[in-house]
Design a protein around this motif. Sequence first.
Motif, mmCIF file in Angstrom:
data_model
loop_
_atom_site.group_PDB
_atom_site.id
_atom_site.type_symbol
_atom_site.label_atom_id
_atom_site.label_comp_id
_atom_site.label_asym_id
_atom_site.label_seq_id
_atom_site.Cartn_x
_atom_site.Cartn_y
_atom_site.Cartn_z
ATOM 1 N N GLN A 22 -28.284 6.954 -5.559
ATOM 2 C CA GLN A 22 -27.345 7.762 -4.769
ATOM 3 C C GLN A 22 -25.912 7.273 -4.930
ATOM 4 O OE1 GLN A 22 -29.361 7.130 -1.008
ATOM 5 N NE2 GLN A 22 -30.025 9.268 -0.911
ATOM 6 N N GLN A 23 -25.756 5.950 -4.983
ATOM 7 C CA GLN A 23 -24.406 5.407 -5.107
ATOM 8 C C GLN A 23 -23.830 5.684 -6.494
ATOM 9 O OE1 GLN A 23 -22.980 4.416 -2.466
ATOM 10 N NE2 GLN A 23 -21.050 3.579 -3.201
ATOM 11 N N LEU A 24 -24.653 5.593 -7.516
ATOM 12 C CA LEU A 24 -24.185 5.917 -8.861
ATOM 13 C C LEU A 24 -23.732 7.372 -8.945
ATOM 14 C CD1 LEU A 24 -26.847 4.034 -10.997
ATOM 15 C CD2 LEU A 24 -24.426 3.450 -10.793
ATOM 16 N N ASP A 25 -24.485 8.260 -8.307
ATOM 17 C CA ASP A 25 -24.094 9.673 -8.286
ATOM 18 C C ASP A 25 -22.790 9.861 -7.527
ATOM 19 O OD1 ASP A 25 -26.321 10.342 -9.758
ATOM 20 O OD2 ASP A 25 -27.482 11.082 -8.045
ATOM 21 N N LEU A 26 -22.638 9.135 -6.409
ATOM 22 C CA LEU A 26 -21.401 9.253 -5.626
ATOM 23 C C LEU A 26 -20.216 8.723 -6.423
ATOM 24 C CD1 LEU A 26 -19.972 9.942 -2.962
ATOM 25 C CD2 LEU A 26 -20.507 7.622 -2.186
ATOM 26 N N GLU A 27 -20.389 7.596 -7.094
ATOM 27 C CA GLU A 27 -19.316 7.055 -7.925
ATOM 28 C C GLU A 27 -18.886 8.071 -8.985
ATOM 29 O OE1 GLU A 27 -20.457 2.286 -7.653
ATOM 30 O OE2 GLU A 27 -20.847 3.435 -9.481
ATOM 31 N N ARG A 28 -19.856 8.731 -9.583
ATOM 32 C CA ARG A 28 -19.547 9.772 -10.574
ATOM 33 C C ARG A 28 -18.684 10.868 -9.952
ATOM 34 N NH1 ARG A 28 -24.621 12.928 -11.117
ATOM 35 N NH2 ARG A 28 -23.778 13.703 -9.135
ATOM 36 N N ASP A 29 -19.106 11.346 -8.792
ATOM 37 C CA ASP A 29 -18.401 12.453 -8.146
ATOM 38 C C ASP A 29 -17.000 12.043 -7.694
ATOM 39 O OD1 ASP A 29 -20.709 13.897 -8.574
ATOM 40 O OD2 ASP A 29 -21.427 13.689 -6.508
ATOM 41 N N LEU A 30 -16.891 10.861 -7.093
ATOM 42 C CA LEU A 30 -15.584 10.416 -6.611
ATOM 43 C C LEU A 30 -14.643 10.099 -7.767
ATOM 44 C CD1 LEU A 30 -16.554 8.120 -3.586
ATOM 45 C CD2 LEU A 30 -15.882 10.533 -3.567
ATOM 46 N N GLN A 31 -15.193 9.552 -8.838
ATOM 47 C CA GLN A 31 -14.343 9.274 -10.001
ATOM 48 C C GLN A 31 -13.817 10.568 -10.602
ATOM 49 O OE1 GLN A 31 -12.817 6.628 -10.456
ATOM 50 N NE2 GLN A 31 -13.970 5.326 -11.872
ATOM 51 N N PHE B 141 0.823 -1.211 0.000
ATOM 52 C CA PHE B 141 0.000 0.000 0.000
ATOM 53 C C PHE B 141 0.860 1.266 0.000
ATOM 54 C CE2 PHE B 141 -3.553 -2.632 1.954
ATOM 55 C CZ PHE B 141 -4.324 -2.609 0.803
ATOM 56 N N ALA B 142 2.066 1.177 0.557
ATOM 57 C CA ALA B 142 2.951 2.336 0.602
ATOM 58 C C ALA B 142 3.425 2.764 -0.776
ATOM 59 C CB ALA B 142 4.150 2.043 1.501
ATOM 60 N N THR B 143 3.190 1.928 -1.793
ATOM 61 C CA THR B 143 3.589 2.262 -3.163
ATOM 62 C C THR B 143 2.395 2.532 -4.062
ATOM 63 O OG1 THR B 143 3.555 -0.049 -3.950
ATOM 64 C CG2 THR B 143 5.591 0.747 -2.906
ATOM 65 N N GLN B 144 1.193 2.542 -3.502
ATOM 66 C CA GLN B 144 -0.017 2.623 -4.309
ATOM 67 C C GLN B 144 -0.620 4.044 -4.287
ATOM 68 O OE1 GLN B 144 -0.907 -0.105 -6.314
ATOM 69 N NE2 GLN B 144 1.169 -0.465 -5.560
ATOM 70 N N PRO B 145 -1.625 4.304 -5.152
ATOM 71 C CA PRO B 145 -2.241 5.646 -5.228
ATOM 72 C C PRO B 145 -3.158 5.896 -4.033
ATOM 73 C CG PRO B 145 -3.330 4.154 -6.759
ATOM 74 C CD PRO B 145 -2.154 3.403 -6.181
ATOM 75 N N THR B 146 -2.599 6.444 -2.976
ATOM 76 C CA THR B 146 -3.285 6.546 -1.689
ATOM 77 C C THR B 146 -4.581 7.337 -1.780
ATOM 78 O OG1 THR B 146 -1.059 6.622 -0.753
ATOM 79 C CG2 THR B 146 -2.882 6.960 0.754
ATOM 80 N N ALA B 147 -4.587 8.430 -2.538
ATOM 81 C CA ALA B 147 -5.801 9.236 -2.649
ATOM 82 C C ALA B 147 -6.935 8.425 -3.246
ATOM 83 C CB ALA B 147 -5.530 10.488 -3.487
ATOM 84 N N GLY B 148 -6.636 7.622 -4.244
ATOM 85 C CA GLY B 148 -7.660 6.771 -4.841
ATOM 86 C C GLY B 148 -8.161 5.709 -3.885
ATOM 87 N N LEU B 149 -7.251 5.148 -3.085
ATOM 88 C CA LEU B 149 -7.663 4.150 -2.100
ATOM 89 C C LEU B 149 -8.591 4.772 -1.055
ATOM 90 C CD1 LEU B 149 -4.284 2.267 -1.483
ATOM 91 C CD2 LEU B 149 -6.101 1.724 -3.121
ATOM 92 N N TYR C 59 -3.482 9.330 -10.986
ATOM 93 C CA TYR C 59 -4.223 8.804 -12.141
ATOM 94 C C TYR C 59 -3.414 9.046 -13.413
ATOM 95 C CZ TYR C 59 -7.556 8.428 -15.945
ATOM 96 O OH TYR C 59 -8.159 8.096 -17.135
ATOM 97 N N LEU C 60 -2.894 10.247 -13.568
ATOM 98 C CA LEU C 60 -2.065 10.556 -14.736
ATOM 99 C C LEU C 60 -0.848 9.643 -14.792
ATOM 100 C CD1 LEU C 60 -1.339 12.311 -17.181
ATOM 101 C CD2 LEU C 60 -0.271 13.936 -15.585
ATOM 102 N N GLU C 61 -0.210 9.437 -13.634
ATOM 103 C CA GLU C 61 0.955 8.562 -13.586
ATOM 104 C C GLU C 61 0.583 7.124 -13.930
ATOM 105 O OE1 GLU C 61 4.623 6.600 -12.842
ATOM 106 O OE2 GLU C 61 4.035 8.588 -13.581
ATOM 107 N N GLY C 62 -0.561 6.654 -13.424
ATOM 108 C CA GLY C 62 -0.980 5.286 -13.697
ATOM 109 C C GLY C 62 -1.224 5.045 -15.172
ATOM 110 N N VAL C 63 -1.903 5.960 -15.821
ATOM 111 C CA VAL C 63 -2.179 5.816 -17.256
ATOM 112 C C VAL C 63 -0.889 5.926 -18.064
ATOM 113 C CG1 VAL C 63 -3.366 6.829 -19.228
ATOM 114 C CG2 VAL C 63 -4.539 6.645 -17.028
#
Length: 263
Positions: free
Chosen positions: A226-235, A201-209, A244-248
């Motif tokens: 509500q969950q679909l809306d939350l997924e949209r917002d969090l994504q 986990f110390a090497t992973q995208p912490t903000a995304g986790l 995310y940029l680094e991962g891609v």
Amino acid sequence: MDKDLVTSDIREGYRVLTLNKPDRLNSFSAAMHTALMTALVDAEADNACRALILTGAGRGFCAGQDLSDGVFTPDETPDLSVTIEKFYSPLVRRLRSLPLPVICAVNGVAAGAGANVAFACDIVIAARSAKFIQAFAKLGLVPDAGGTWILPRLVGIARARALALLAEPVPAEQAEAWGMIWKTVDDVGLMSEAHRLAAYFATQPTAGLALIKQALDASETNSLDQQLDLERDLQGQAGRTPDYLEGVTAFLDKRAPRFVGRQ
């Protein structure tokens, strides 16, 4: 000293917090609550800390409340709600809301609030000799530290009712089979596995986790819409992070990503 009731071992990218009152099976006192909360706040404030391990010293993880810590006095009627409001509820809220993964390594008995504090962590691994006990009914009490909320979600309402009412111990392998914990490992390998997970986990995208944790917790009470809306917002938030940029970029370059983690 009180600070020694919870030790903090700083590793590269993560910390190990150890409940350190082995003579009383690391049962919670007011001082231990304060020490643990301080350690959690310090870890959250350290951007270099991208994961936590929570474990116990000695032969047990945590036996719940230390009844010698002034919560019980013969011939007096205590107000246990004060202890819940001041210590246990804030602790569970802090564990659930930390913006980094929390691994609980259960090295022996986890009873009462000790079990429920473990369940409040993100990933629970247990030594094969460990066991989990909702001990409250034996004292005429109600499961606290989030037990009545999280236990039915882990094992289902039928098992949760029986575990709460009967207060029977659940061996680690049974806990794994029921989905109560993530994994059982041999006693000798418990901390090695915990360190392996934390180092990963110390090497992973912490903000995304952290956003994954937020989404999963919200799903317990959200409707599908509500969950679909939350997924949209969090994504949307996740897509704006450097990781995310680094991962891609790493995927397209066919190389291992170098995530920066917490910002």
